[in-house]
Design a protein around this motif. Structure first.
Motif, PDB file in Angstrom:
ATOM      1  N   LYS A   1      16.830   1.545  -2.496  1.00 55.58           N
ATOM      2  CA  LYS A   1      15.505   1.889  -1.976  1.00 55.58           C
ATOM      3  C   LYS A   1      14.899   3.032  -2.777  1.00 55.58           C
ATOM      4  O   LYS A   1      13.728   3.007  -3.132  1.00 55.58           O
ATOM      5  CB  LYS A   1      15.605   2.310  -0.500  1.00 55.58           C
ATOM      6  N   LYS A   2      15.710   4.039  -3.042  1.00 54.26           N
ATOM      7  CA  LYS A   2      15.231   5.201  -3.794  1.00 54.26           C
ATOM      8  C   LYS A   2      14.823   4.785  -5.205  1.00 54.26           C
ATOM      9  O   LYS A   2      13.760   5.182  -5.690  1.00 54.26           O
ATOM     10  CB  LYS A   2      16.317   6.274  -3.852  1.00 54.26           C
ATOM     11  N   GLU A   3      15.639   3.983  -5.852  1.00 50.63           N
ATOM     12  CA  GLU A   3      15.319   3.536  -7.212  1.00 50.63           C
ATOM     13  C   GLU A   3      14.058   2.689  -7.230  1.00 50.63           C
ATOM     14  O   GLU A   3      13.233   2.817  -8.143  1.00 50.63           O
ATOM     15  CB  GLU A   3      16.494   2.761  -7.807  1.00 50.63           C
ATOM     16  N   ASN A   4      13.886   1.824  -6.240  1.00 48.95           N
ATOM     17  CA  ASN A   4      12.676   0.999  -6.185  1.00 48.95           C
ATOM     18  C   ASN A   4      11.437   1.854  -5.994  1.00 48.95           C
ATOM     19  O   ASN A   4      10.398   1.597  -6.608  1.00 48.95           O
ATOM     20  CB  ASN A   4      12.781  -0.034  -5.063  1.00 48.95           C
ATOM     21  N   LEU A   5      11.543   2.882  -5.145  1.00 47.76           N
ATOM     22  CA  LEU A   5      10.415   3.781  -4.949  1.00 47.76           C
ATOM     23  C   LEU A   5      10.109   4.544  -6.239  1.00 47.76           C
ATOM     24  O   LEU A   5       8.947   4.689  -6.628  1.00 47.76           O
ATOM     25  CB  LEU A   5      10.698   4.758  -3.808  1.00 47.76           C
ATOM     26  N   ASP A   6      11.162   4.996  -6.907  1.00 49.33           N
ATOM     27  CA  ASP A   6      10.964   5.701  -8.185  1.00 49.33           C
ATOM     28  C   ASP A   6      10.233   4.805  -9.185  1.00 49.33           C
ATOM     29  O   ASP A   6       9.304   5.248  -9.876  1.00 49.33           O
ATOM     30  CB  ASP A   6      12.305   6.151  -8.768  1.00 49.33           C
ATOM     31  N   LEU A   7      10.637   3.559  -9.266  1.00 47.57           N
ATOM     32  CA  LEU A   7       9.982   2.630 -10.206  1.00 47.57           C
ATOM     33  C   LEU A   7       8.534   2.370  -9.815  1.00 47.57           C
ATOM     34  O   LEU A   7       7.653   2.275 -10.682  1.00 47.57           O
ATOM     35  CB  LEU A   7      10.764   1.318 -10.277  1.00 47.57           C
ATOM     36  N   LYS A   8       8.275   2.259  -8.521  1.00 51.02           N
ATOM     37  CA  LYS A   8       6.900   2.061  -8.054  1.00 51.02           C
ATOM     38  C   LYS A   8       6.031   3.256  -8.446  1.00 51.02           C
ATOM     39  O   LYS A   8       4.896   3.093  -8.902  1.00 51.02           O
ATOM     40  CB  LYS A   8       6.887   1.887  -6.530  1.00 51.02           C
ATOM     41  N   ILE A   9       6.591   4.451  -8.294  1.00 50.75           N
ATOM     42  CA  ILE A   9       5.869   5.670  -8.668  1.00 50.75           C
ATOM     43  C   ILE A   9       5.539   5.658 -10.157  1.00 50.75           C
ATOM     44  O   ILE A   9       4.398   5.919 -10.559  1.00 50.75           O
ATOM     45  CB  ILE A   9       6.700   6.914  -8.297  1.00 50.75           C
ATOM     46  N   VAL A  10       6.538   5.332 -10.968  1.00 51.03           N
ATOM     47  CA  VAL A  10       6.325   5.325 -12.425  1.00 51.03           C
ATOM     48  C   VAL A  10       5.289   4.272 -12.820  1.00 51.03           C
ATOM     49  O   VAL A  10       4.447   4.520 -13.691  1.00 51.03           O
ATOM     50  CB  VAL A  10       7.662   5.098 -13.160  1.00 51.03           C
ATOM     51  N   LYS A  11       5.321   3.124 -12.179  1.00 51.58           N
ATOM     52  CA  LYS A  11       4.331   2.089 -12.500  1.00 51.58           C
ATOM     53  C   LYS A  11       2.918   2.582 -12.232  1.00 51.58           C
ATOM     54  O   LYS A  11       1.997   2.341 -13.021  1.00 51.58           O
ATOM     55  CB  LYS A  11       4.610   0.828 -11.683  1.00 51.58           C
ATOM     56  N   LEU A  12       2.738   3.269 -11.103  1.00 54.33           N
ATOM     57  CA  LEU A  12       1.413   3.791 -10.783  1.00 54.33           C
ATOM     58  C   LEU A  12       0.996   4.883 -11.773  1.00 54.33           C
ATOM     59  O   LEU A  12      -0.171   4.925 -12.199  1.00 54.33           O
ATOM     60  CB  LEU A  12       1.384   4.319  -9.351  1.00 54.33           C
ATOM     61  N   ILE A  13       1.932   5.738 -12.140  1.00 59.54           N
ATOM     62  CA  ILE A  13       1.633   6.793 -13.120  1.00 59.54           C
ATOM     63  C   ILE A  13       1.271   6.152 -14.465  1.00 59.54           C
ATOM     64  O   ILE A  13       0.342   6.585 -15.143  1.00 59.54           O
ATOM     65  CB  ILE A  13       2.826   7.763 -13.280  1.00 59.54           C
ATOM     66  N   ASP A  14       1.981   5.097 -14.828  1.00 61.41           N
ATOM     67  CA  ASP A  14       1.688   4.396 -16.090  1.00 61.41           C
ATOM     68  C   ASP A  14       0.318   3.732 -16.073  1.00 61.41           C
ATOM     69  O   ASP A  14      -0.272   3.488 -17.125  1.00 61.41           O
ATOM     70  CB  ASP A  14       2.761   3.342 -16.380  1.00 61.41           C
ATOM     71  N   LYS A  15      -0.191   3.419 -14.879  1.00 57.99           N
ATOM     72  CA  LYS A  15      -1.530   2.836 -14.763  1.00 57.99           C
ATOM     73  C   LYS A  15      -2.594   3.939 -14.759  1.00 57.99           C
ATOM     74  O   LYS A  15      -3.734   3.703 -14.364  1.00 57.99           O
ATOM     75  CB  LYS A  15      -1.638   2.016 -13.481  1.00 57.99           C
ATOM     76  N   ASP A  16      -2.200   5.138 -15.175  1.00 54.32           N
ATOM     77  CA  ASP A  16      -3.103   6.284 -15.304  1.00 54.32           C
ATOM     78  C   ASP A  16      -3.586   6.860 -13.974  1.00 54.32           C
ATOM     79  O   ASP A  16      -4.640   7.490 -13.916  1.00 54.32           O
ATOM     80  CB  ASP A  16      -4.301   5.972 -16.211  1.00 54.32           C
ATOM     81  N   TYR A  17      -2.839   6.640 -12.917  1.00 54.20           N
ATOM     82  CA  TYR A  17      -3.138   7.346 -11.674  1.00 54.20           C
ATOM     83  C   TYR A  17      -2.575   8.751 -11.807  1.00 54.20           C
ATOM     84  O   TYR A  17      -1.529   8.959 -12.426  1.00 54.20           O
ATOM     85  CB  TYR A  17      -2.477   6.669 -10.467  1.00 54.20           C
ATOM     86  N   SER A  18      -3.236   9.718 -11.207  1.00 52.49           N
ATOM     87  CA  SER A  18      -2.738  11.090 -11.270  1.00 52.49           C
ATOM     88  C   SER A  18      -1.556  11.234 -10.300  1.00 52.49           C
ATOM     89  O   SER A  18      -1.393  10.440  -9.368  1.00 52.49           O
ATOM     90  CB  SER A  18      -3.832  12.087 -10.892  1.00 52.49           C
ATOM     91  N   ILE A  19      -0.768  12.258 -10.535  1.00 48.80           N
ATOM     92  CA  ILE A  19       0.378  12.505  -9.669  1.00 48.80           C
ATOM     93  C   ILE A  19      -0.092  12.732  -8.238  1.00 48.80           C
ATOM     94  O   ILE A  19       0.497  12.215  -7.283  1.00 48.80           O
ATOM     95  CB  ILE A  19       1.207  13.699 -10.196  1.00 48.80           C
TER      96      ILE A  19
END
Length: 91
Positions: free
Chosen positions: A42-60
Protein backbone atom coordinates in the motif's frame (compact mmCIF):
# COMPACT_ATOMS: atom_id res chain seq x y z
CA UNK A 1 -1.42 -48.94 33.59
CA UNK A 2 2.29 -49.47 34.15
CA UNK A 3 4.81 -46.70 34.65
CA UNK A 4 6.21 -47.38 31.22
CA UNK A 5 2.80 -46.96 29.57
CA UNK A 6 2.04 -43.87 31.63
CA UNK A 7 5.34 -42.29 30.56
CA UNK A 8 4.66 -43.10 26.93
CA UNK A 9 1.16 -41.62 27.21
CA UNK A 10 2.54 -38.40 28.75
CA UNK A 11 5.20 -38.10 26.03
CA UNK A 12 2.62 -38.55 23.29
CA UNK A 13 0.33 -36.01 24.93
CA UNK A 14 3.19 -33.52 25.24
CA UNK A 15 4.26 -34.06 21.62
CA UNK A 16 0.72 -33.36 20.49
CA UNK A 17 0.65 -30.17 22.53
CA UNK A 18 4.03 -29.09 21.12
CA UNK A 19 2.80 -29.79 17.61
CA UNK A 20 -0.31 -27.65 18.14
CA UNK A 21 1.79 -24.83 19.61
CA UNK A 22 4.17 -25.03 16.66
CA UNK A 23 1.27 -24.84 14.20
CA UNK A 24 -0.17 -21.85 16.06
CA UNK A 25 3.20 -20.06 15.95
CA UNK A 26 3.54 -20.72 12.24
CA UNK A 27 0.03 -19.45 11.56
CA UNK A 28 0.64 -16.30 13.60
CA UNK A 29 3.93 -15.69 11.77
CA UNK A 30 2.24 -16.17 8.40
CA UNK A 31 -0.51 -13.68 9.33
CA UNK A 32 2.04 -11.13 10.52
CA UNK A 33 4.14 -11.52 7.39
CA UNK A 34 1.08 -11.17 5.19
CA UNK A 35 -0.09 -8.00 6.96
CA UNK A 36 3.38 -6.47 6.75
CA UNK A 37 3.57 -7.24 3.03
CA UNK A 38 0.14 -5.69 2.43
CA UNK A 39 1.11 -2.54 4.33
CA UNK A 40 4.35 -2.27 2.39
CA UNK A 41 2.52 -2.69 -0.93
CA UNK A 42 0.00 0.00 0.00
CA UNK A 43 2.78 2.39 0.93
CA UNK A 44 4.71 1.68 -2.27
CA UNK A 45 1.59 2.15 -4.40
CA UNK A 46 0.89 5.48 -2.73
CA UNK A 47 4.51 6.54 -3.26
CA UNK A 48 4.24 5.68 -6.96
CA UNK A 49 0.95 7.56 -7.27
CA UNK A 50 2.60 10.61 -5.71
CA UNK A 51 5.55 10.43 -8.10
CA UNK A 52 3.26 10.08 -11.11
CA UNK A 53 1.41 13.24 -10.13
CA UNK A 54 4.67 15.11 -9.52
CA UNK A 55 5.90 13.93 -12.94
CA UNK A 56 2.74 15.41 -14.48
CA UNK A 57 4.02 18.79 -13.20
CA UNK A 58 1.68 19.07 -10.24
CA UNK A 59 3.24 20.96 -7.35
CA UNK A 60 4.03 19.17 -4.12
CA UNK A 61 1.41 21.26 -2.32
CA UNK A 62 -1.30 20.44 -4.86
CA UNK A 63 -0.49 16.72 -4.74
CA UNK A 64 -0.67 16.85 -0.95
CA UNK A 65 -4.04 18.59 -1.10
CA UNK A 66 -5.37 16.26 -3.80
CA UNK A 67 -4.43 13.11 -1.88
CA UNK A 68 -5.20 14.50 1.56
CA UNK A 69 -1.62 14.14 2.75
CA UNK A 70 0.95 16.46 4.28
CA UNK A 71 3.73 18.04 2.25
CA UNK A 72 6.13 16.19 4.55
CA UNK A 73 4.58 12.86 3.51
CA UNK A 74 4.91 13.80 -0.16
CA UNK A 75 8.59 14.64 0.33
CA UNK A 76 9.16 11.36 2.19
CA UNK A 77 7.60 9.46 -0.72
CA UNK A 78 9.76 11.27 -3.24
CA UNK A 79 12.88 10.58 -1.22
CA UNK A 80 11.96 6.90 -0.87
CA UNK A 81 11.42 6.53 -4.60
CA UNK A 82 14.69 8.29 -5.41
CA UNK A 83 16.59 6.21 -2.84
CA UNK A 84 15.36 3.06 -4.52
CA UNK A 85 16.81 4.57 -7.71
CA UNK A 86 13.55 4.33 -9.62
CA UNK A 87 13.97 7.93 -10.74
CA UNK A 88 16.84 10.37 -11.08
CA UNK A 89 17.40 12.68 -8.09
CA UNK A 90 15.09 15.67 -7.98
CA UNK A 91 16.53 19.12 -8.40
Amino acid sequence: MSDKEADRFRREKRRGQQSREKDARRAAQARTTNLEAKAKNKKENLDLKIVKLIDKDYSIASVAKQLGLTVRRINMALDAIHRSSMLPPRS
